[in-house]
Enzyme design. Structure first.
Site, PDB file in Angstrom:
ATOM      1  N   ASP A   1      11.459  -7.991  -0.995  1.00  0.00           N
ATOM      2  CA  ASP A   1      10.505  -6.945  -0.631  1.00  0.00           C
ATOM      3  C   ASP A   1       9.167  -7.319  -1.247  1.00  0.00           C
ATOM      4  O   ASP A   1       8.948  -7.159  -2.447  1.00  0.00           O
ATOM      5  CB  ASP A   1      11.017  -5.600  -1.171  1.00  0.00           C
ATOM      6  CG  ASP A   1       9.966  -4.502  -1.063  1.00  0.00           C
ATOM      7  OD1 ASP A   1       8.841  -4.777  -0.611  1.00  0.00           O
ATOM      8  OD2 ASP A   1      10.282  -3.368  -1.456  1.00  0.00           O
TER       9      ASP A   1
ATOM     10  N   LYS B   1      -1.142  -2.435   2.944  1.00  0.00           N
ATOM     11  CA  LYS B   1      -1.357  -2.690   1.513  1.00  0.00           C
ATOM     12  C   LYS B   1      -2.130  -3.987   1.284  1.00  0.00           C
ATOM     13  O   LYS B   1      -2.365  -4.373   0.148  1.00  0.00           O
ATOM     14  CB  LYS B   1      -0.004  -2.757   0.798  1.00  0.00           C
ATOM     15  CG  LYS B   1       0.752  -1.428   0.781  1.00  0.00           C
ATOM     16  CD  LYS B   1       2.029  -1.534  -0.046  1.00  0.00           C
ATOM     17  CE  LYS B   1       2.997  -0.433   0.281  1.00  0.00           C
ATOM     18  NZ  LYS B   1       2.785   0.791  -0.494  1.00  0.00           N
TER      19      LYS B   1
ATOM     20  N   HIS C   1      11.839   0.028  -4.981  1.00  0.00           N
ATOM     21  CA  HIS C   1      11.254   1.147  -4.249  1.00  0.00           C
ATOM     22  C   HIS C   1      12.358   1.760  -3.384  1.00  0.00           C
ATOM     23  O   HIS C   1      13.263   1.052  -2.937  1.00  0.00           O
ATOM     24  CB  HIS C   1      10.130   0.576  -3.368  1.00  0.00           C
ATOM     25  CG  HIS C   1       9.294   1.589  -2.659  1.00  0.00           C
ATOM     26  ND1 HIS C   1       9.686   2.174  -1.489  1.00  0.00           N
ATOM     27  CD2 HIS C   1       8.078   2.111  -2.942  1.00  0.00           C
ATOM     28  CE1 HIS C   1       8.741   3.006  -1.068  1.00  0.00           C
ATOM     29  NE2 HIS C   1       7.753   2.996  -1.944  1.00  0.00           N
TER      30      HIS C   1
ATOM     31  N   CYS D   1       8.016   6.706  -5.580  1.00  0.00           N
ATOM     32  CA  CYS D   1       9.175   6.331  -4.755  1.00  0.00           C
ATOM     33  C   CYS D   1      10.084   5.342  -5.463  1.00  0.00           C
ATOM     34  O   CYS D   1      10.640   4.435  -4.835  1.00  0.00           O
ATOM     35  CB  CYS D   1       8.744   5.779  -3.405  1.00  0.00           C
ATOM     36  SG  CYS D   1       8.077   7.052  -2.332  1.00  0.00           S
TER      37      CYS D   1
ATOM     38  N   GLN E   1       4.256  -5.384  -2.502  1.00  0.00           N
ATOM     39  CA  GLN E   1       3.206  -5.409  -3.530  1.00  0.00           C
ATOM     40  C   GLN E   1       2.667  -6.803  -3.778  1.00  0.00           C
ATOM     41  O   GLN E   1       1.797  -6.983  -4.636  1.00  0.00           O
ATOM     42  CB  GLN E   1       3.738  -4.808  -4.841  1.00  0.00           C
ATOM     43  CG  GLN E   1       4.050  -3.325  -4.753  1.00  0.00           C
ATOM     44  CD  GLN E   1       2.831  -2.474  -4.420  1.00  0.00           C
ATOM     45  OE1 GLN E   1       1.689  -2.864  -4.663  1.00  0.00           O
ATOM     46  NE2 GLN E   1       3.083  -1.315  -3.816  1.00  0.00           N
TER      47      GLN E   1
END
Ligand SMILES: Cc1ncc(COP(=O)(O)O)c(C=O)c1O
Ligand SMILES: Cc1ncc(COP(=O)(O)O)c(C=O)c1O
Lengths: 406, 147, 406, 147
Positions: free
Chosen positions: A200, A226, A123, A364, A203
């Site tokens: 990261d 999220k 991302h 993104c 998600q």
């Protein structure tokens, strides 16, 4: 609690909404999730009964809120199985968490000619901060490629790790392709060369289990919004040894110990990295979101989302002219696709008329689109409250799209 | 928990239980602060200062015959009362007893909201510092044994 | 709407709370304000009906939320009378706004030996970021002193402005002393030497009128949570010419235009400075807070708070052994004081038992305390919902404090 | 607003008003897109590309006898429909007429939510670009007059 989808849906008031006279079908969960009543009510309670600024206040409101805030830190520590709660830094989201590390660790570690290694499916939030610090430090960014299925090519990855590599920054799950990366393996490979690794996890949180000790990652980042929590809450997990060696990212407020014009000494971990009034509302909401997720057990949630992925993949694959981007063996509940000859923007606009909210565009992750030479995709992404029936409606909607635009 | 520590705690709880009114409780706490073994001026050093409190708290410890003895002072009388409670509980205990002590008793004396472990009153920092002293004495002794 | 204090108080549910069996008297408004129902309900509505990620989404939810978000930007523009809404950057608060400028402008303007000028009454958030960038750039921090009353000494200020001065950073209102600084005059003096000026308006917003064009400041910063808005919302106003020349502060998400591994181009203003998913909830809440404030007219609010200041100052001055710190001619509704021989922590603890929530300590302005050689103060700070009667109760409470501790 | 522009707008509104169903409205929009004066391939350059849309939109303008004429294309058919609406409204107008035009009519054709000025559909960017062209022609002409 048993996993009862109807009961779960009742916790999410927005699912009762109508969009263009149709019932809302919310398939844009990778962008942001909806919030259960438990979280909304936590916010209301906070502002109606508890609101105040925390930490240094001696009064009751402040003491209570401070306690609730710090208890949430412990909750997050448990949620990701960190060793200590002072390794949990609260931020406003993944992007800020990554910028913090890119800045403070990059400043410390990067010299001219050094390399930062990222994957080709990151991302922008795990790309641009590194580009910025590389530019400042005259360091280089190296990129781990992925294959047509959207899987990182480990044979190419390994030789990219070299003595100039100072940081590896990698997504746990790709938001554009749904790939679950073999992060544990890759972290071990990086550690063999003493390279620190940032994951990261934007998600991953509330979709798969996160165990930072088992992964052995040095940093782990995710956003509350999220994972059913309010906007404005985020987490940076960092191993103590790294957080201690890093300079603060922002100055001001509670991050200091003593201040004179000549010299300022910083507070201890994690406060050193939490400048300014913390977003107490949002962090307490994150605590409520973690409680909500825990009620159902992450394995149950994962199973449900895997079923949706399987069902959805099969159903979409049957549509003529539809191509799925991201067909890795290990996948999360995200399906990116294109209909032959139809621009994703057009498809998304028509689906929206039917109440089906999908995301279209480059998500993104422009380099991913460049890799496939496409302008973008239509992306559906699942959460705890989605159903097979909603997928059936999506299939019907795509039929309409094809009729109108094909 | 060691019996002696528990006894000290129970005694304190009983003393506070005699008062219903918060004002009386606070007056007692303030009185208790006056009887704290006072740290001598030369020990009011930066290294004996506990950080993380709104008021300044100095804490000093000595080790004598296998037992730990504390002295303290603070520029705020309520803080001084708090540190005096801790000293009453721990004074004359062995390092191990101090290290193993569980400090939930603070909840029981009815000053809970004020003595909860947030940064402003420094309770956490005080206890941490006391345990650090205990740990230091223990390590030193062990080193001594080995010699 | 007419200024009816009883009606106003009804908008703030928390004022019905009991603290230690007494009605809550909330005098810690400089730390954070309470939230009116209008703001709380805006949040609830948002999460129950509108929640989604904004900007690039084509679906209805996203379009609606984007519109509401951008309309709030216009509202903020009007609230501070900026020339254009793209001069309004949303941040998470004052501290972040200042760090952004210290970083991006400091990076651009500061050379070795240059000077950053601040006042001796700044909040740590308008001090430490400048210390950090000065250290990095080998620049120096210079300090404008204030007199015993807490007023900046303009005769000393003037000669501090010299050719090495690259930035002046100044609070509009001191959170520790309540002084309203003569910022307009000082900005004009700095501009004569072409020195850009940042104003920290954390204590001004919703208390006095802000007109960035009349002030002619180059940057203006404030936090939503101190002006009846949710936590996690903040504003950085910057003149277009400065925002344009500055590099982005954080990378990721919507702040880019195009991204490749070789090159990234940034989005236009203000998006260039808004990396990551914005806190839509909090910004919409800020819009509701502005609407709330506007309903009563800022002049009315100011008048009310001036009356409280006057009444409170007179009442406290009558207490024997009480000394007020900060007696400037121009003052906002903040009173800092000490009772002879009584530590502020002790005083705050006893007041809290009476349900009176004040702040004690150094108020994140340690240099102010050093200036007066005191450990801290007891601070009462007023907002729209405070009353004279509450001040009477404070006076009674201080009597109890003296009896118990004096 | 100039009468001619208003007429163009009314005509479009009328055409859309004939349909109640969103599907028919969209079909009309898509059809309209097909009749947009198409930009020639050599003008599909980066500088004619409008930024801020999810789909790519190229917009070109020429100036002829005091009036502005547009050509456009897009890789998304709905976007192409949107740009075609704007061109129908503006084609053959003077720079001043374009600059003074108020574009709230978009609300009136019943596709409001989709054609609202957010970044994804690029409507704002398209209008901005058209006004920029008009401004450029105007400035150029004035410069010419002065010479
Ligand atoms: C993989 C990934 N990383 C980072 C981000 C950025 O998260 P946020 O916008 O919450 O900072 C996102 C979400 O957009 C994401 O999907
Ligand atoms: C004058 C002043 N500046 C800056 C700040 C920092 O604001 P925030 O903590 O909301 O970033 C405050 C509030 O604490 C303040 O009073």
């Amino acid at each position: 609690m048993p996993f009862d989808i109807n009961k779960i849906r009742k916790h999410f008031p927005i699912l009762e909404e109508k969009i263009n006279n149709n019932s809302l079908i919310y398939f844009d969960n990778a962008a942001t999730s909806q919030k259960p009543l438990q979280v909304i009510e936590r916010i209301i309670d906070y502002y109606k009964k508890e609101n105040c600024n925390i930490h240094r206040g001696v009064h009751t409101l402040s003491q209570k809120a401070t306690r609730a805030f710090e208890e949430t830190r412990v909750k997050v520590k448990e949620f990701i199985n960190a060793e200590s709660s002072h390794e949990v830094v609260f931020t406003k989201g993944t992007t800020e968490s990554i910028n913090l590390v890119a800045n403070s660790l990059g400043e410390k570690l990067l010299q001219e000619g050094d390399e930062v290694l990222v994957s080709a499916m990151e991302h922008h939030s795990n790309l641009v901060p590194w580009q910025m610090v590389c530019k400042k430090k005259k360091a280089h960014m190296k990129v781990i490629p992925f294959n047509d299925k959207g899987e990182i090519i480990l044979e190419v990855f390994k030789p990219l790790l070299n003595s100039r590599t100072k940081i590896l920054a990698l997504s746990h799950i790709s938001n554009a392709l749904g790939t679950i990366n073999p992060v544990k393996e890759m972290i071990a490979m990086a550690h063999e060369k003493d390279i620190p690794v940032l994951i990261d996890g934007a998600q991953a949180a509330a979709h798969i289990e996160i165990d930072v000790q088992a992964l052995d990652c040095d940093f782990y980042c995710f956003s509350g919004h999220k994972m059913y929590a309010p906007m404005g809450s985020g987490v940076l997990f960092g191993k103590q040894e790294f957080l201690e060696m890093m300079e603060p990212y922002q100055g001001g407020g509670e991050m200091v110990d003593t201040v004179t014009f000549e010299e300022t000494t910083y507070n201890e971990l994690p406060f050193k990295f939490e400048a300014g009034t913390p977003n107490v509302e949002s962090i307490l909401g994150m605590g409520a979101a973690i409680d909500f997720v825990r009620e159902y057990d992450l394995h149950e949630i994962r199973k449900h989302e895997e079923e949706l992925l399987k069902y959805g993949t099969e159903a979409l694959s049957r549509i003529e002219g539809l191509k799925i981007y991201g067909t890795a063996k290990e996948k999360s509940g995200i399906i990116s696709f294109l209909l032959d000859g139809i621009h994703p923007y057009d498809a998304g606009t028509i689906l929206d008329q039917l109440g089906i909210e999908v995301r279209t565009g480059h998500h993104c992750a422009q380099p991913v689109m460049d890799r496939y030479l496409i302008p973008g995709t239509v992306r559906v992404s699942f959460a705890i409250y989605n159903t097979m029936k909603e997928i059936d409606k999506l299939v019907g909607g795509l039929d309409t799209v094809k009729k109108m635009l094909g | 928990m060691e019996k002696e520590i528990r006894n000290n705690i129970n005694q304190i709880i009983n003393e506070f239980a005699g008062f219903d009114d918060w004002m009386d409780k606070y007056n007692l706490l303030i009185e208790m602060g006056k009887s704290v073994p006072v740290i001598e001026p030369q020990y009011k050093t930066k290294s004996n200062l506990i950080s993380g409190c709104q008021s300044r708290v100095w804490l000093q410890a000595k080790y004598d015959g296998g037992k730990v003895y504390f002295a303290a002072d603070s520029d705020a009388v309520i803080t001084k009362g708090i540190v005096s409670l801790l000293i009453r509980v721990f004074n004359g205990m062995t390092p191990d007893e101090i290290l193993n002590a569980d400090l939930d008793f603070i909840d029981e004396i009815g000053l809970k909201d004020h003595l909860s472990p947030t940064r402003s009153n420094g309770l956490t920092s005080m206890i941490k510092q006391m345990k650090l002293y205990a740990m230091a004495f223990k390590v030193k002794e062990k080193a001594g044994e080995k010699e």
